[in-house]
Structure formats: structure tokens, C-alpha cells
Design an enzyme around this catalytic site. Structure first.
Site, mmCIF file in Angstrom:
data_model
loop_
_atom_site.group_PDB
_atom_site.id
_atom_site.type_symbol
_atom_site.label_atom_id
_atom_site.label_comp_id
_atom_site.label_asym_id
_atom_site.label_seq_id
_atom_site.Cartn_x
_atom_site.Cartn_y
_atom_site.Cartn_z
ATOM 1 N N GLU A 27 42.196 -13.674 80.814
ATOM 2 C CA GLU A 27 42.413 -13.021 79.703
ATOM 3 C C GLU A 27 41.036 -11.939 80.212
ATOM 4 O O GLU A 27 41.111 -10.786 79.661
ATOM 5 C CB GLU A 27 42.287 -13.497 78.607
ATOM 6 C CG GLU A 27 43.359 -14.677 78.154
ATOM 7 C CD GLU A 27 43.244 -15.349 77.099
ATOM 8 O OE1 GLU A 27 42.632 -16.087 76.829
ATOM 9 O OE2 GLU A 27 44.185 -14.820 76.208
ATOM 10 N N GLY B 33 41.099 -18.107 79.689
ATOM 11 C CA GLY B 33 40.253 -16.967 79.079
ATOM 12 C C GLY B 33 39.620 -16.341 80.475
ATOM 13 O O GLY B 33 39.193 -15.283 80.239
ATOM 14 N N ALA C 243 38.460 -20.810 79.059
ATOM 15 C CA ALA C 243 37.496 -21.203 77.818
ATOM 16 C C ALA C 243 36.933 -22.558 78.120
ATOM 17 O O ALA C 243 37.611 -23.357 78.772
ATOM 18 C CB ALA C 243 38.236 -21.273 76.606
ATOM 19 N N GLU D 60 47.223 -22.441 79.209
ATOM 20 C CA GLU D 60 46.926 -22.973 78.030
ATOM 21 C C GLU D 60 48.044 -23.884 77.262
ATOM 22 O O GLU D 60 47.798 -24.737 76.576
ATOM 23 C CB GLU D 60 46.904 -21.872 76.801
ATOM 24 C CG GLU D 60 45.394 -20.940 76.985
ATOM 25 C CD GLU D 60 45.553 -19.953 77.997
ATOM 26 O OE1 GLU D 60 46.374 -19.809 78.827
ATOM 27 O OE2 GLU D 60 44.413 -19.239 78.094
HETATM 28 N N1 DAK Z 1 35.927 -26.044 80.417
HETATM 29 C C1 DAK Z 1 34.980 -26.719 80.554
HETATM 30 N N2 DAK Z 1 34.539 -27.260 81.791
HETATM 31 C C2 DAK Z 1 35.363 -27.030 82.938
HETATM 32 C C3 DAK Z 1 36.595 -26.184 82.690
HETATM 33 C C4 DAK Z 1 36.669 -25.576 81.454
HETATM 34 N N3 DAK Z 1 37.734 -24.575 81.260
HETATM 35 N N4 DAK Z 1 37.040 -26.074 83.988
HETATM 36 C C5 DAK Z 1 36.232 -26.837 84.777
HETATM 37 N N5 DAK Z 1 35.219 -27.459 84.037
HETATM 38 C C6 DAK Z 1 34.145 -28.437 84.778
HETATM 39 C C7 DAK Z 1 34.982 -29.668 84.915
HETATM 40 O O1 DAK Z 1 35.110 -30.423 83.802
HETATM 41 C C8 DAK Z 1 33.814 -30.228 85.819
HETATM 42 O O2 DAK Z 1 32.810 -30.614 85.235
HETATM 43 P P1 DAK Z 1 32.102 -32.193 85.562
HETATM 44 O O3 DAK Z 1 33.099 -33.004 85.484
HETATM 45 O O4 DAK Z 1 31.513 -31.983 86.873
HETATM 46 O O5 DAK Z 1 30.851 -32.275 84.512
HETATM 47 C C9 DAK Z 1 33.257 -28.956 86.778
HETATM 48 O O6 DAK Z 1 33.664 -27.724 85.810
HETATM 49 C C10 DAK Z 1 34.254 -28.743 87.974
HETATM 50 O O7 DAK Z 1 35.303 -28.775 87.873
HETATM 51 P P2 DAK Z 1 36.201 -29.754 88.634
HETATM 52 O O8 DAK Z 1 35.524 -30.931 89.051
HETATM 53 O O9 DAK Z 1 37.512 -29.817 87.766
HETATM 54 O O10 DAK Z 1 36.771 -28.715 89.925
HETATM 55 P P3 DAK Z 1 38.088 -28.887 90.813
HETATM 56 O O11 DAK Z 1 37.519 -28.164 92.027
HETATM 57 O O12 DAK Z 1 38.577 -30.299 90.912
HETATM 58 O O13 DAK Z 1 39.146 -28.078 89.903
HETATM 59 C C11 DAK Z 1 39.903 -26.347 88.460
HETATM 60 C C12 DAK Z 1 39.126 -26.726 89.578
HETATM 61 C C13 DAK Z 1 39.768 -24.896 88.067
HETATM 62 C C14 DAK Z 1 41.316 -26.527 88.934
HETATM 63 C C15 DAK Z 1 39.757 -27.443 87.163
HETATM 64 O O14 DAK Z 1 38.423 -27.547 86.890
HETATM 65 C C16 DAK Z 1 40.399 -27.184 86.092
HETATM 66 O O15 DAK Z 1 41.898 -27.235 86.087
HETATM 67 N N6 DAK Z 1 39.817 -26.417 85.161
HETATM 68 C C17 DAK Z 1 40.564 -26.173 83.495
HETATM 69 C C18 DAK Z 1 41.366 -24.883 83.753
HETATM 70 C C19 DAK Z 1 41.785 -24.681 82.572
HETATM 71 O O16 DAK Z 1 42.798 -25.277 82.125
HETATM 72 N N7 DAK Z 1 41.236 -23.734 81.850
HETATM 73 C C20 DAK Z 1 41.414 -23.672 80.284
HETATM 74 C C21 DAK Z 1 42.700 -22.768 80.200
HETATM 75 S S1 DAK Z 1 42.858 -22.628 78.307
HETATM 76 C C22 DAK Z 1 40.618 -19.315 72.326
HETATM 77 C C23 DAK Z 1 40.836 -18.594 73.166
HETATM 78 C C24 DAK Z 1 41.309 -18.448 74.320
HETATM 79 C C25 DAK Z 1 41.541 -19.769 74.751
HETATM 80 C C26 DAK Z 1 40.781 -20.670 74.280
HETATM 81 C C27 DAK Z 1 40.458 -20.619 73.024
HETATM 82 N N8 DAK Z 1 40.337 -19.218 70.914
HETATM 83 C C28 DAK Z 1 40.589 -18.248 70.428
HETATM 84 C C29 DAK Z 1 39.631 -20.237 70.092
HETATM 85 C C30 DAK Z 1 41.600 -20.189 76.203
HETATM 86 C C31 DAK Z 1 42.140 -21.149 76.639
HETATM 87 C C32 DAK Z 1 41.798 -21.521 78.034
HETATM 88 O O17 DAK Z 1 41.077 -20.843 78.878
#
Ligand code: DAK
Length: 266
Positions: free
Chosen positions: A120, A117, A72, A140
Site C-alpha cells: 500500500e 501496508g 502493518a 490481509e
Molecule cells: N508485523 C510485525 N512483525 C513482523 C511483521 C509484521 N508485519 N513481519 C515480520 N515481522 C517480524 C517477525 O515477527 C519476526 O520478528 P521476531 O520473531 O524475530 O521478533 C521478524 O520480523 C522477522 O520475520 P520472520 O522471522 O517472519 O522472517 P521470514 O524471513 O521467516 O519471513 C515474511 C518473512 C515477510 C514472509 C514474514 O515475516 C511474514 O509473513 N510477515 C508478515 C507479512 C504480513 O502478513 N504482513 C501484514 C499484512 S497485513 C490498517 C491498515 C492497513 C493494514 C492494517 C491495518 N488499519 C487501517 C488499522 C495492513 C495490514 C497488513 O499490512
């Protein structure tokens, strides 16, 4: 719009060949993270697919070679409170449910990171074909959250309660070979092109069969999970309540500020 005209979307690319509609989530600069526009585009795309007689099957993938969907959109998440968090969860669950209950086979082609997400979304598809660089995970809890788009329910059914507990509570990432072993991925291919060939082969085999039988088979397999509404409701309510915590603010801020979170437990 007429049902035979392929619609266009801000965040998705749709391409149809031989009855197979490939949906590419197209936000490569944010690793295809799911914001509300992606979710509403996906919902509209599946409404169109459902009605379109030319479309017989669907493939979903992410733009580029690095990510399927990196979760997400954390920037968008960071502004949620208890009410909007629950609403977003309910909306997202509805979108993912419309994918799972699509009467035409849906394959996720997981071409890199499928986190939060992203996992998911892949779990809501009928089948998952991963590339060797695919990484699945529900991290998450590291943001002070829980999966909010059905992940706690669908992962548990796919891998069993013990493994789901381990993966959700640690937030550990799972590479393609382990995903295959756990049954999260149906198949692993060396490259995105090879994964596409494999998905096309599998869909070709499915599409030799009666479309009515395919639709009923999907419905029958999905109905093995009847009685699950309570689980999804609980997930949405619990997700919403976490959006009001200090740990959630800390977890999302830490990601955006590129530092490690320090959780207070409040
Ligand atoms: N959201 C927003 N931006 C993201 C992102 C994300 N999930 N993942 C990556 N980006 C962005 C980074 O901020 C970066 O943007 P800039 O800084 O260049 O502007 C760009 O994408 C490239 O990412 P990285 O520079 O971090 O790239 P790396 O190769 O160094 O790392 C990575 C890749 C995938 C390991 C890293 O980007 C990372 O850890 N990303 C976040 C992974 C994560 O934690 N995802 C979210 C999981 S929680 C909901 C329902 C469901 C959910 C939420 C709410 N509701 C019901 C409300 C689910 C929640 C989730 O998905």
C-alpha cells in the site's frame, strides 16, 4: 525547525543528495513493519519535504536487503477494536494520501518484501522500482482483515478490477517479474544499488523539467481519480468492522504464535 535543516526521526533515516531526499524506513529487526511511529514519522517527513525548497524529489526504501516493508505491525494491529481500527485506517490513509499528493516526484525503491501496508505504501508513491527479490502482496484476508491504507482503491486503479479481486481475495504474493508485467512495478533492477541508480536516472530526467509543471502534472494525474473519497471511506469503515471479529483475533494471534489460523467465520 528551520526548513533547510534535515530533521531526525526514530524510525526513518533521511539523506539528501543533489536535491533527492532518500527516506529509509529503519526497523530491520521487524522487517520495517509499519507501526504508528513509522506512520507519524512519515507524515512529519513529508510535511518537511513539502516546505523544503532544497528537496526536489523523494525516494523511499526499506533498511537492509530483505524487506521494503513487511506490512502493518501485526503486534500493534492485534490490539485493535472496531473504533481504534477505523481510526488507524483513517490516519494511515491520510499519511499515504500526503505521499500520493506530494508536489515533488516520489519513487518507491522496493527492495524485498512489500506486503500488506508495504504494498500500500509503494502504491501511494508515484513510481515503483523493484529489485529482483521484491515480493508484492496484499495478504490481509489471511489475517481476517482487508487492506486498510488505500490498497483496495489504488491497486484496483493500477491493475484493473479483475486482477485486484484475484490478488486481494487470494492474498497471493507477486514476484518482481509479474509485478512488472501487471504494471505494479515500473522497472526491475538486479540489486538495490542498481535500483538506486535507475531511480536516480529516472528522477534526473524528471528534474530537468519545470518543477511547477511536475507539480501540476502530479495533481492532474491524481485528479483523474476524483470522486474516490467514498471508496476510501468504505474501506476504513469495513476495516474497522473486521477488527471486532473473532477471525481477526484468530488471524493476528496465529501469526504472532507462528501457527496456521483456523477461521470460524465469525
Ligand atoms: N508485523 C510485525 N512483525 C513482523 C511483521 C509484521 N508485519 N513481519 C515480520 N515481522 C517480524 C517477525 O515477527 C519476526 O520478528 P521476531 O520473531 O524475530 O521478533 C521478524 O520480523 C522477522 O520475520 P520472520 O522471522 O517472519 O522472517 P521470514 O524471513 O521467516 O519471513 C515474511 C518473512 C515477510 C514472509 C514474514 O515475516 C511474514 O509473513 N510477515 C508478515 C507479512 C504480513 O502478513 N504482513 C501484514 C499484512 S497485513 C490498517 C491498515 C492497513 C493494514 C492494517 C491495518 N488499519 C487501517 C488499522 C495492513 C495490514 C497488513 O499490512
Amino acid at each position: 525547525m528551520p526548513s533547510n535543516e534535515t530533521p531526525t526521526f526514530e524510525t526513518l533515516l533521511l539523506e539528501t543528495e543533489a536535491g533527492i531526499c532518500t527516506i529509509t524506513i529503519n526497523r530491520p529487526e521487524k522487517l520495517n513493519a509499519l507501526n504508528q511511529t513509522v506512520l507519524s514519522d512519515l507524515e512529519s517527513a513529508f510535511m518537511w519535504i513539502d516546505k523544503s525548497p532544497e528537496i526536489k524529489a523523494v525516494m523511499i526504501t526499506g533498511s537492509g536487503d530483505k524487506a521494503f516493508v513487511a506490512g502493518a505491525d501485526i503486534k500493534e494491529l492485534s490490539n485493535l477494536d472496531a473504533v481504534t481500527g477505523r481510526e488507524l485506517s483513517v490516519n494511515g490513509q491520510r499519511v499515504f494520501e500526503s505521499i500520493e499528493s506530494c508536489s515533488k516526484p516520489v519513487v518507491a525503491l522496493v527492495n524485498g518484501y512489500a506486503l500488506g501496508g508495504g504494498t500500500e505504501l509503494a502504491l501511494s508513491c508515484h513510481v515503483r522500482i523493484a529489485t529482483e527479490n521484491a515480493v508484492f502482496g496484499l495478504p490481509e484476508v489471511s489475517l481476517g482483515l482487508i487492506p486498510g491504507y488505500g490498497g483496495t482503491q489504488r491497486l484496483t486503479r493500477l491493475v484493473g478490477k479483475g486482477k485486484a479481486m484475484e490478488l486481494v481475495l487470494t492474498g497471493r504474493m507477486v514476484k518482481a517479474d509479474e509485478a512488472l508485467q501487471l504494471g505494479i512495478a515500473n522497472s526491475v533492477a538486479g540489486s538495490k544499488g542498481e535500483a538506486m541508480d535507475r531511480a536516480n536516472d529516472m528522477l534526473g530526467k524528471m528534474l530537468k523539467n519545470s518543477p511547477v509543471a511536475l507539480a501540476r502534472a502530479i495533481e492532474a494525474i491524481n485528479s483523474s481519480e476524483q470522486g474516490s473519497d467514498e471508496g476510501y471511506r468504505a474501506e476504513a469503515g469495513l476495516f474497522g468492522s473486521l477488527c471486532a471479529t473473532e477471525d481477526f483475533k484468530e488471524g493476528t494471534s496465529a501469526f504472532l504464535e507462528k501457527r496456521k489460523p483456523s477461521f470460524s467465520g465469525k
